[in-house]
Design an enzyme around this catalytic site. Structure first.
Site, PDB file in Angstrom:
ATOM      1  N   HIS A 111       1.897   5.260  -0.878  1.00 15.78           N
ATOM      2  CA  HIS A 111       1.509   6.643  -1.173  1.00 15.78           C
ATOM      3  C   HIS A 111       2.610   7.253  -2.035  1.00 15.78           C
ATOM      4  CE1 HIS A 111      -1.981   7.426   1.675  1.00 15.78           C
ATOM      5  NE2 HIS A 111      -1.680   6.151   1.843  1.00 15.78           N
ATOM      6  N   CYS A 168      -4.022  10.657   5.006  1.00  9.82           N
ATOM      7  CA  CYS A 168      -4.563  10.375   6.327  1.00  9.82           C
ATOM      8  C   CYS A 168      -4.375  11.635   7.160  1.00  9.82           C
ATOM      9  CB  CYS A 168      -3.821   9.191   6.944  1.00  9.82           C
ATOM     10  SG  CYS A 168      -4.297   8.867   8.643  1.00  9.82           S
ATOM     11  N   ASN A 206      -2.770   8.371  -2.098  1.00  6.08           N
ATOM     12  CA  ASN A 206      -2.341   7.017  -2.436  1.00  6.08           C
ATOM     13  C   ASN A 206      -1.931   6.997  -3.896  1.00  6.08           C
ATOM     14  OD1 ASN A 206      -3.450   5.061  -0.138  1.00  6.08           O
ATOM     15  ND2 ASN A 206      -4.911   6.723  -0.415  1.00  6.08           N
ATOM     16  N   HIS A 242       0.887  -1.171   0.000  1.00  4.42           N
ATOM     17  CA  HIS A 242       0.000   0.000   0.000  1.00  4.42           C
ATOM     18  C   HIS A 242       0.924   1.220   0.000  1.00  4.42           C
ATOM     19  CE1 HIS A 242      -3.687   2.192   1.700  1.00  4.42           C
ATOM     20  NE2 HIS A 242      -2.710   3.086   1.822  1.00  4.42           N
TER      21      HIS A 242
END
Ligand code: HMG
Ligand code: MG
Length: 307
Positions: free
Chosen positions: A216, A247, A256, A214
């Site tokens: 960014h 976030c 992201n 995951h």
């Protein structure tokens, strides 16, 4: 050897929209999920059952989940997941009829103590203890459980994060009974070798089929980090349509990695995803339009202007 198939987990409706300062209508969130499903995405993180005091953007979690799983709307081929920080969140996720429950929950902690505290008001150890009854109940109900490790490469408060810290949290998630471990570069500061080292630490506790990346794109490294993980055989990645996200508890983090950019990369590598790029651009255009801006990702802009 790169994998022949990659599963893209679309996190835009949750990780993306949680970061929007203006309210997004519940109907628009549901329409976004529909468009993503129409594009062929088969795994979508649709919302989060967190405290509305901490994350007001996700206060409509029940309505979003019910909307995307309503009879006549739900596509049974699609796996819907929802973030759950505690038992209260799980109870809210399971409050409606069974058909509207998520297929899977995501429990999230961090590899950095400071971030864990800022994001969930507890230490890493306390977060794992808090998840124990959550994971047990979710498994008893037959739901999947993904674990996610935020700040696996760097932390806005502590700086660089070591692979050992990632390994310790991955071991904790495994002991809880999570069936998947996501390695998240929440603030997008990692580079290829560090992404591989963090992934290796997770792979000491989870199989290749049970890990995901995951990333960014804060420092423009997300696609390179994905490529570095592909080289290790990792074949599941989170991405967010139109690069939505960030976030609020991760100062300085941008969105992201954009799903359309990851798809563009994978298509070029001949890797199958089952996702239609043109339809994905429709979803990117839709949500960007609702948010009053044009599609920000470079691949998105280039491909849309060539239409
Ligand atoms: P707390 O304040 O310590 O908890 O927050 P509390 O138990 O004292 O509860 C405070 C209030 O919230 C109470 O209400 C609770 O009832 C309520 P009051 O009595 O004051 O009226 N509450 C809830 N309401 C609805 N659903 C719930 C819930 N829990 C408590 N589940 C807590 C602790 C964990 C709840 C809080 O810190 C929280 O919700 N944090 C979530 C923050 C968040 O959503 N962050 C973003 C997601 S993580 C992320 O984006 C990173 C990731 O995507 C990876 C990456 O991008 O790299 C995963
Ligand atoms: Mg994220």
């Amino acid at each position: 050897m790169l994998p022949a198939h990659v599963t893209l987990v679309e996190v835009g409706p949750r990780d993306g929209l949680q970061n929007e300062p203006q309210p997004v209508a519940t109907a628009d969130k549901i329409e976004l999920v529909r468009l993503l499903e129409h594009a062929g995405l088969r795994h979508i993180e649709v919302t989060s059952f967190v405290s509305p005091k901490w994350m007001p953007q996700m206060a409509d979690a029940c309505d979003v989940l019910a909307g995307v799983r309503a009879p006549g709307v739900r596509d049974a081929r699609v796996r819907h997941s929802a973030l759950v920080p505690n038992l209260k969140g799980l109870e809210a996720a399971l409050a409606g009829p069974r058909e509207s429950w998520p297929d899977e929950i995501v429990v999230f902690t961090a590899a950095s103590e400071s971030f864990c505290r800022r994001n969930t008001n507890c230490s890493i150890e306390e977060s794992l203890e808090r998840f124990e009854p959550v994971v047990a109940r979710a498994r008893a109900e037959g739901l999947g459980v993904r674990g996610s490790i935020s700040c696996a490469l760097g932390c806005p408060y502590e700086g660089e994060v070591s692979p050992d810290a990632v390994g310790r949290v991955a071991a904790g998630l495994k002991a809880l009974g999570a069936d998947h471990c996501g390695v998240a570069d929440t603030i997008g500061v990692g580079t290829a070798l560090r992404a591989q080292a963090a992934m290796e630490a997770a792979l000491r506790h989870f199989d290749l089929d049970a890990v995901s990346g995951h990333f960014h794109d804060t420092c423009g490294q997300a696609l390179v980090n994905i490529y570095a993980c592909l080289q290790m055989g990792v074949h599941t990645f989170d991405a967010s349509v139109a690069g939505l996200g960030g976030c609020p508890y991760a100062r300085g983090a941008t969105g992201n990695v954009a799903t359309e950019e990851v798809l563009y990369l994978l298509r070029g590598l001949g890797i199958d995803t089952g996702v239609d790029l043109d339809r994905l651009l429709d979803a990117a255009s839709f949500i960007s339009g609702q948010l009053g801006r044009s599609v920000p990702s470079r691949a998105g802009r280039a491909l849309l202007s060539a239409r």
